[in-house]
Enzyme design. Structure first.
Site, PDB file in Angstrom:
ATOM      1  N   TYR A  38      -6.344  -2.374 -10.563  1.00  0.00           N
ATOM      2  CA  TYR A  38      -7.789  -2.560 -10.708  1.00  0.00           C
ATOM      3  C   TYR A  38      -8.358  -3.335  -9.517  1.00  0.00           C
ATOM      4  CZ  TYR A  38     -12.256  -3.660 -12.896  1.00  0.00           C
ATOM      5  OH  TYR A  38     -13.592  -3.774 -13.169  1.00  0.00           O
ATOM      6  N   LYS A  49     -11.057  -1.996  -6.742  1.00  0.00           N
ATOM      7  CA  LYS A  49     -12.386  -2.605  -6.653  1.00  0.00           C
ATOM      8  C   LYS A  49     -12.611  -3.262  -5.288  1.00  0.00           C
ATOM      9  CE  LYS A  49     -14.117  -1.424 -10.691  1.00  0.00           C
ATOM     10  NZ  LYS A  49     -15.231  -0.452 -10.799  1.00  0.00           N
ATOM     11  N   ARG A  89     -11.495 -17.742 -18.955  1.00  0.00           N
ATOM     12  CA  ARG A  89     -11.573 -17.521 -17.500  1.00  0.00           C
ATOM     13  C   ARG A  89     -12.965 -17.862 -16.959  1.00  0.00           C
ATOM     14  NH1 ARG A  89      -9.249 -11.525 -16.318  1.00  0.00           N
ATOM     15  NH2 ARG A  89     -11.384 -11.022 -16.910  1.00  0.00           N
ATOM     16  N   PRO A 118     -17.631  -2.152 -24.848  1.00  0.00           N
ATOM     17  CA  PRO A 118     -16.632  -1.509 -25.713  1.00  0.00           C
ATOM     18  C   PRO A 118     -15.224  -1.501 -25.110  1.00  0.00           C
ATOM     19  CG  PRO A 118     -18.661  -0.255 -25.730  1.00  0.00           C
ATOM     20  CD  PRO A 118     -18.843  -1.330 -24.693  1.00  0.00           C
ATOM     21  N   ASP A 142     -18.540  14.565 -15.787  1.00  0.00           N
ATOM     22  CA  ASP A 142     -17.251  13.940 -15.517  1.00  0.00           C
ATOM     23  C   ASP A 142     -17.176  13.759 -14.004  1.00  0.00           C
ATOM     24  OD1 ASP A 142     -14.639  13.313 -14.946  1.00  0.00           O
ATOM     25  OD2 ASP A 142     -13.774  14.769 -16.342  1.00  0.00           O
ATOM     26  N   ARG A 159      -3.870  -7.282 -13.044  1.00  0.00           N
ATOM     27  CA  ARG A 159      -4.949  -6.411 -12.552  1.00  0.00           C
ATOM     28  C   ARG A 159      -4.594  -5.882 -11.151  1.00  0.00           C
ATOM     29  NH1 ARG A 159      -5.985  -6.941 -16.968  1.00  0.00           N
ATOM     30  NH2 ARG A 159      -7.935  -7.394 -18.040  1.00  0.00           N
TER      31      ARG A 159
END
Ligand code: NAD
Length: 248
Positions: A146, A150, A208, A182, A57, A143
Site C-alpha cells: 500500500y 501510494k 495512531r 466501509p 471498473d 502496509r
C-alpha cells in the site's frame, strides 16, 4: 451558486467512503458530478440526489475510454479508487503486487490520460488523486504494498502537475490518515483475531491518530472540494496531508 458552480466533476470509486462523500460535497457546492464505481448499485442511489452515475471498473482500459467520452468535458477529476492491502515485504504475493499497482497507480494514469486531452483543449482543469499519509510521507506497519503504491501516486501527481503547469491544469493529491469508511471496517475485522477483539483492532487504528479519533469521509471531502475549485488556483503538485496529527 456554490463554490463549484459550473464545474463538471468526474469521480472514481464514488460508491462508498471518501469518493461518495466527495461526490455529494461537490454536488452540494453546485457542481455537476459524474459519479462512477465498479459496483453500479452503489452509485445508483446517488442519482436521486441529482448526480449522474455511470458504472466504471477503472481496471478496464476500454471502459475508462468509453466513460470519459460519455461524460463529456470534465473540469475536475477525482481519482479516488484504490485498495489497501495489509502485508509486509515478506508476505506480499506477486498477485497482490500486480493488483495493487494496477488499481492504485496504473488506473489513475489511465483515467487521467482519458480526461486530460479535453482539459488541455479548454485550457483548464484540476486533477485530484488519492494518495495516503502512508506513502513517501510515512511508513506504516503491515502496509508494504500500500505505502509503495501510494508513494507512486505522489510521483504521478507531481509529474502531471509539472507537465501542464503552464497550460491551465493543476494536479494535487491527498494524503489522509485513517478515515472511517466501509473498507476500514473490513480491515478492522481482518485484524480482530491478531488484536484479540474487534474493539482492540479498532482501538489500534484510533491510537495512531494524535487527535485520538478517526477522520470522517466528509472531512476529507472538504479538502477535495477545495482542491477542485478556484480557491486553490495557485496550488499545484502538492501532496496535502490530512491526518489528525499522525505524522506530527
Ligand atoms: P472504500 O475502500 O470503502 O470503498 C472503495 C470503493 O471503490 C468501493 O465503492 C468499490 O466498489 C470501489 N472500487 C473498488 N475497485 C474498483 C474498481 N476497479 N473500479 C472502480 N471502483 C472500484 O473507500 P475508502 O476507504 O474511502 O477509500 C477510497 C480511497 O481512499 C482509496 O484509494 C484508499 O486507498 C484511500 N484512502 C483511504 C483511507 C482510509 O482510512 N479509509 C486513508 C487514506 C487513503
Amino acid at each position: 451558486t456554490g463554490r463549484l458552480a459550473g464545474k463538471r466533476c468526474f469521480v472514481t470509486a464514488a460508491g462508498q467512503g471518501i469518493g461518495r462523500a466527495a461526490a455529494l460535497a461537490m454536488a452540494a457546492e453546485g457542481a455537476t458530478v459524474i459519479a462512477t464505481d465498479r459496483d453500479a448499485h452503489k452509485v445508483g442511489g446517488l442519482g436521486a440526489r441529482g448526480i449522474t452515475h455511470l458504472p466504471l471498473d477503472v481496471l478496464d482500459d476500454a471502459a475508462v475510454e468509453r466513460a470519459a467520452k460519455e461524460a463529456g468535458p470534465i473540469d475536475v477529476l477525482f481519482n479516488c479508487a484504490g485498495f489497501v492491502h495489509q502485508n509486509t515485504i515478506l508476505t506480499c504475493t506477486d498477485e497482490e503486487w500486480d493488483f495493487g499497482f494496477a488499481l492504485n497507480v496504473r488506473a489513475m494514469w489511465k483515467v487521467a490520460r482519458a480526461v486530460l486531452p479535453g482539459m488541455l483543449d479548454r485550457g483548464r482543469g484540476s486533477v485530484v488523486n488519492m494518495s495516503s499519509a502512508c506513502s513517501s510521507v510515512k511508513g506504516a506497519p503491515n502496509r508494504f504494498l500500500y505505502g509503495t503504491t501510494k508513494a507512486a501516486v505522489i510521483g504521478l501527481t507531481k509529474s502531471i502537475a509539472t507537465e501542464y503547469v503552464a497550460r491551465g491544469i493543476r494536479c494535487n493529491c491527498l494524503c489522509p490518515g485513517t478515515v472511517e469508511t466501509p473498507s476500514l471496517h473490513e480491515r478492522i475485522a481482518a485484524n480482530a483475531a491478531a488484536a484479540g477483539s474487534v474493539e482492540a483492532a479498532q482501538a489500534a487504528f484510533v491510537a495512531r491518530q494524535a487527535m485520538g479519533r478517526l477522520a470522517t469521509a466528509e472531512e476529507i471531502a472538504a479538502l477535495v472540494v477545495y482542491l477542485a475549485g478556484d480557491e486553490s488556483a495557485f496550488v499545484t503538485g502538492q501532496a496535502i496531508v490530512i491526518d489528525g496529527g499522525w505524522t506530527l
